[in-house]
Design an enzyme around this catalytic site. Structure first.
Site, PDB file in Angstrom:
ATOM      1  N   TRP A 130      -3.411 123.962  11.711  1.00  0.00           N
ATOM      2  CA  TRP A 130      -3.132 124.574  13.012  1.00  0.00           C
ATOM      3  C   TRP A 130      -4.282 125.503  13.381  1.00  0.00           C
ATOM      4  CZ3 TRP A 130      -2.255 129.898  14.138  1.00  0.00           C
ATOM      5  CH2 TRP A 130      -2.140 130.133  15.520  1.00  0.00           C
ATOM      6  N   GLU A 146      -1.141 120.182  13.884  1.00  0.00           N
ATOM      7  CA  GLU A 146      -0.049 120.788  14.650  1.00  0.00           C
ATOM      8  C   GLU A 146      -0.494 121.103  16.081  1.00  0.00           C
ATOM      9  OE1 GLU A 146       1.305 124.440  12.848  1.00  0.00           O
ATOM     10  OE2 GLU A 146       2.933 124.735  14.281  1.00  0.00           O
ATOM     11  N   LYS A 160       0.208 122.926  19.939  1.00  0.00           N
ATOM     12  CA  LYS A 160       0.823 124.144  20.477  1.00  0.00           C
ATOM     13  C   LYS A 160       0.646 124.184  21.985  1.00  0.00           C
ATOM     14  CE  LYS A 160       1.180 129.087  19.645  1.00  0.00           C
ATOM     15  NZ  LYS A 160       1.098 130.117  18.616  1.00  0.00           N
ATOM     16  N   ASP A 218       6.223 121.720  15.935  1.00  0.00           N
ATOM     17  CA  ASP A 218       6.810 123.050  15.738  1.00  0.00           C
ATOM     18  C   ASP A 218       7.816 123.282  16.853  1.00  0.00           C
ATOM     19  OD1 ASP A 218       7.175 125.951  16.133  1.00  0.00           O
ATOM     20  OD2 ASP A 218       5.607 126.211  14.626  1.00  0.00           O
ATOM     21  N   HIS A 258       6.788 125.260  19.981  1.00  0.00           N
ATOM     22  CA  HIS A 258       5.500 124.990  20.612  1.00  0.00           C
ATOM     23  C   HIS A 258       5.563 124.116  21.848  1.00  0.00           C
ATOM     24  CE1 HIS A 258       2.816 126.191  16.961  1.00  0.00           C
ATOM     25  NE2 HIS A 258       3.724 127.092  17.270  1.00  0.00           N
ATOM     26  N   HIS A 296       7.806 122.063  11.734  1.00  0.00           N
ATOM     27  CA  HIS A 296       7.897 123.502  11.582  1.00  0.00           C
ATOM     28  C   HIS A 296       9.171 123.901  12.300  1.00  0.00           C
ATOM     29  CE1 HIS A 296       3.607 125.010  10.489  1.00  0.00           C
ATOM     30  NE2 HIS A 296       4.177 124.301   9.539  1.00  0.00           N
ATOM     31  N   ASP A 323       7.369 131.160  22.088  1.00  0.00           N
ATOM     32  CA  ASP A 323       7.185 130.862  20.665  1.00  0.00           C
ATOM     33  C   ASP A 323       7.323 132.139  19.837  1.00  0.00           C
ATOM     34  OD1 ASP A 323       6.383 129.490  18.326  1.00  0.00           O
ATOM     35  OD2 ASP A 323       4.298 130.075  18.628  1.00  0.00           O
ATOM     36  N   ASP A 347       9.148 132.795  17.198  1.00  0.00           N
ATOM     37  CA  ASP A 347       9.312 132.644  15.751  1.00  0.00           C
ATOM     38  C   ASP A 347      10.464 133.466  15.189  1.00  0.00           C
ATOM     39  OD1 ASP A 347       7.094 130.787  14.838  1.00  0.00           O
ATOM     40  OD2 ASP A 347       5.934 132.236  15.972  1.00  0.00           O
ATOM     41  N   ASP A 360       9.098 127.730   9.810  1.00  0.00           N
ATOM     42  CA  ASP A 360       7.994 128.555  10.294  1.00  0.00           C
ATOM     43  C   ASP A 360       8.529 129.616  11.249  1.00  0.00           C
ATOM     44  OD1 ASP A 360       5.612 129.670  11.025  1.00  0.00           O
ATOM     45  OD2 ASP A 360       4.948 128.003  12.279  1.00  0.00           O
TER      46      ASP A 360
HETATM   47  C1  RNT Z   1       1.379 129.144  15.052  1.00  0.00           C
HETATM   48  C2  RNT Z   1       1.780 127.959  14.259  1.00  0.00           C
HETATM   49  C3  RNT Z   1       1.425 127.987  12.816  1.00  0.00           C
HETATM   50  C4  RNT Z   1       1.674 129.327  12.151  1.00  0.00           C
HETATM   51  C5  RNT Z   1       1.597 129.299  10.635  1.00  0.00           C
HETATM   52  C6  RNT Z   1       1.479 130.672  10.073  1.00  0.00           C
HETATM   53  O1  RNT Z   1       1.911 129.174  16.303  1.00  0.00           O
HETATM   54  O2  RNT Z   1       3.142 127.729  14.417  1.00  0.00           O
HETATM   55  O3  RNT Z   1       2.070 126.968  12.163  1.00  0.00           O
HETATM   56  O4  RNT Z   1       2.911 129.857  12.503  1.00  0.00           O
HETATM   57  O5  RNT Z   1       0.596 128.476  10.230  1.00  0.00           O
HETATM   58 ZN    ZN Z   2       4.021 126.264  13.193  1.00  0.00          ZN
END
Ligand code: RNT
Ligand code: ZN
Length: 419
Positions: A186, A227, A229, A260, A263, A287, A295, A297, A327
């Site tokens: 990523w 990955e 985003k 993810d 994302h 993720h 995003d 998290d 994640d």
């Molecule tokens: C960031 C991505 C990535 C990170 C990790 C720490 O938006 O989701 O995967 O969260 O690699």
């Molecule tokens: Zn991620």
């Protein structure tokens, strides 16, 4: 809940599920074997041990709950504590910034397995598989938010070398643990504001990634993924590795794509993307995260989307094609509880997916009996899942709902509060 009550509840649940043609014992063994990779970075707010003391690169933790792991020994102890509260097959997902340099002058472009030997020893002694990630953030060689697509040639070369080193380290992890190691790429690369050239950075990114993956590595056991985003904090207007970019790259290079959950646009869900992407790639990484409006998290909860994700994997027998990793990073609550809540939720959703009467539901669908499909999908939600979960936890020696948090509180009093 005592043993006898749990057993009685389980007997009741077995009958309830049998009425729908579901074998509960089969469901438990199937669910138990599906690996879930726990992200090490929830334990220290994504800081790592290789020199940075703050997070940058479009991502952010908020909160300052006491007890953050500051050293590898502390993080491993916290991870051990969390894993003791989670049933099923757990892997550990490590980031390259968790390198242990032990005073050596060495940077990310030159890391070897030596900087991760304590992690590997820890994994081997616990018979735990490892996953890995190059760390393209929180580092002085970042060119603003650019890494592999930087116009600065020496910085770009540094990051290409980092990518290669990570594939090598992952090879050592796979060999050492006897389990495949996924490697997730990523890169935060992008612009805060409207850019005039959306092409150049993408062309450079492609060259850089191609150079990394041209290196000799164990393609069978080192499972590389890219990955995508939508945008990051301070990278709102242009993201180099966007959805179309990462998916296209992964398909054309015979690699994996990482979805993810945070994302995409807030009304998009990754559960709807899994079977679409798997028409064109062999495998994907997930993720599993929870975006709140963006995003953000947040710790994953047992919500509809988490259930849909696991339903997709289990109902389509994608166990060997979809690698599940979590994640999220929440620094506002006890970090071990954050792991336990999210990991237990992932496992609950997996078990619940295995317990669903999917054959009956699908038979209704194939027969165009959409009334029965809807009725069964709804009935499924109130089948006695909690009784099976209680039995599953007990049979694996894992604390019950209502009990595991006490263990975290004791650990907080005796260990975390002393930091
Ligand atoms: C960031 C991505 C990535 C990170 C990790 C720490 O938006 O989701 O995967 O969260 O690699
Ligand atoms: Zn991620």
């Amino acid at each position: 809940m005592g043993h006898t009550k749990i057993q009685q509840g389980f007997e009741f649940a077995k009958e309830a599920y049998a009425a729908y043609g579901v074998d509960v014992e089969d469901a438990i063994s199937r669910a138990d074997a599906i690996p879930v990779s726990m992200h090490c970075w929830q334990g220290d707010d994504v800081i790592g041990f290789d020199g940075s003391d703050s997070l940058s690169g479009g991502i952010q933790t908020t909160g300052n709950y006491p007890g953050r792991a500051r050293r590898p020994e502390e993080l491993r102890a916290d991870i051990d504590k969390a894993i003791s509260l989670i049933p099923g097959k757990t892997k550990l997902n490590l980031h390259a910034c968790y390198a242990e340099k032990n005073g050596k002058e060495i940077d990310r472009d030159a890391y070897t397995i030596a900087e991760f030997s304590d992690w590997l020893d820890w994994a081997k002694s616990g018979k735990i598989g490892l996953d890995f990630n190059p760390t393209y953030f929180s580092h002085p060689m970042m060119d603003g938010d650019f890494s592999l697509s930087s116009y600065n040639e020496s910085k770009r070369r540094f990051w290409i070398e980092h990518g290669k080193r990570c594939l090598e380290i992952a090879g050592a992890f796979a060999e050492g643990t006897g389990q495949p190691c996924t490697v997730n790429f990523w890169m935060p690369d992008g612009y805060k504001d409207t850019c005039a050239d959306t092409v150049k950075h993408r062309e450079i990114m492609t060259q850089s990634l191609d150079e990394i993956f041209a290196t000799a590595y164990d393609r069978k056991n080192v499972l590389a993924a890219v990955e995508s985003k939508l945008f990051g904090l301070g990278v709102e207007s242009h993201t180099v590795a966007s959805h179309e970019y990462a998916l296209g790259y992964a398909i054309s290079r015979n690699l994996r794509y990482t979805l993810d959950a945070g994302h995409f646009h807030p009304t998009e869900v990754i559960s709807a993307k899994i079977s679409a992407v798997l028409q064109f790639t062999d495998q994907i990484l997930l993720h599993v995260s929870r975006g709140v409006r963006w995003d953000s998290d947040h710790v994953i909860t047992l919500d509809d989307e988490l259930q849909r994700i696991m339903d997709e994997i289990v109902w389509n027998s994608y166990e060997n094609r979809v690698f599940i990793g979590l994640d999220y990073f929440d620094a506002s609550i006890n970090r071990i509880a954050a792991w336990a809540v999210g990991m237990r939720n992932a496992r609950k959703a997996i078990l619940n997916a295995c317990l669903a009467p999917v054959e009956r539901i699908r038979a209704a669908e194939y027969g165009e009996d959409f009334t029965s499909r809807l009725a069964l999908l709804e009935d499924r939600k109130t089948l006695p899942f909690g009784l099976v979960w209680a039995y599953y936890c007990e049979s694996r020696g894992i604390a019950q709902d209502g009990a595991w948090l006490d263990e975290v509180k004791v650990y907080e009093r005796t260990v975390l509060s002393k930091r």
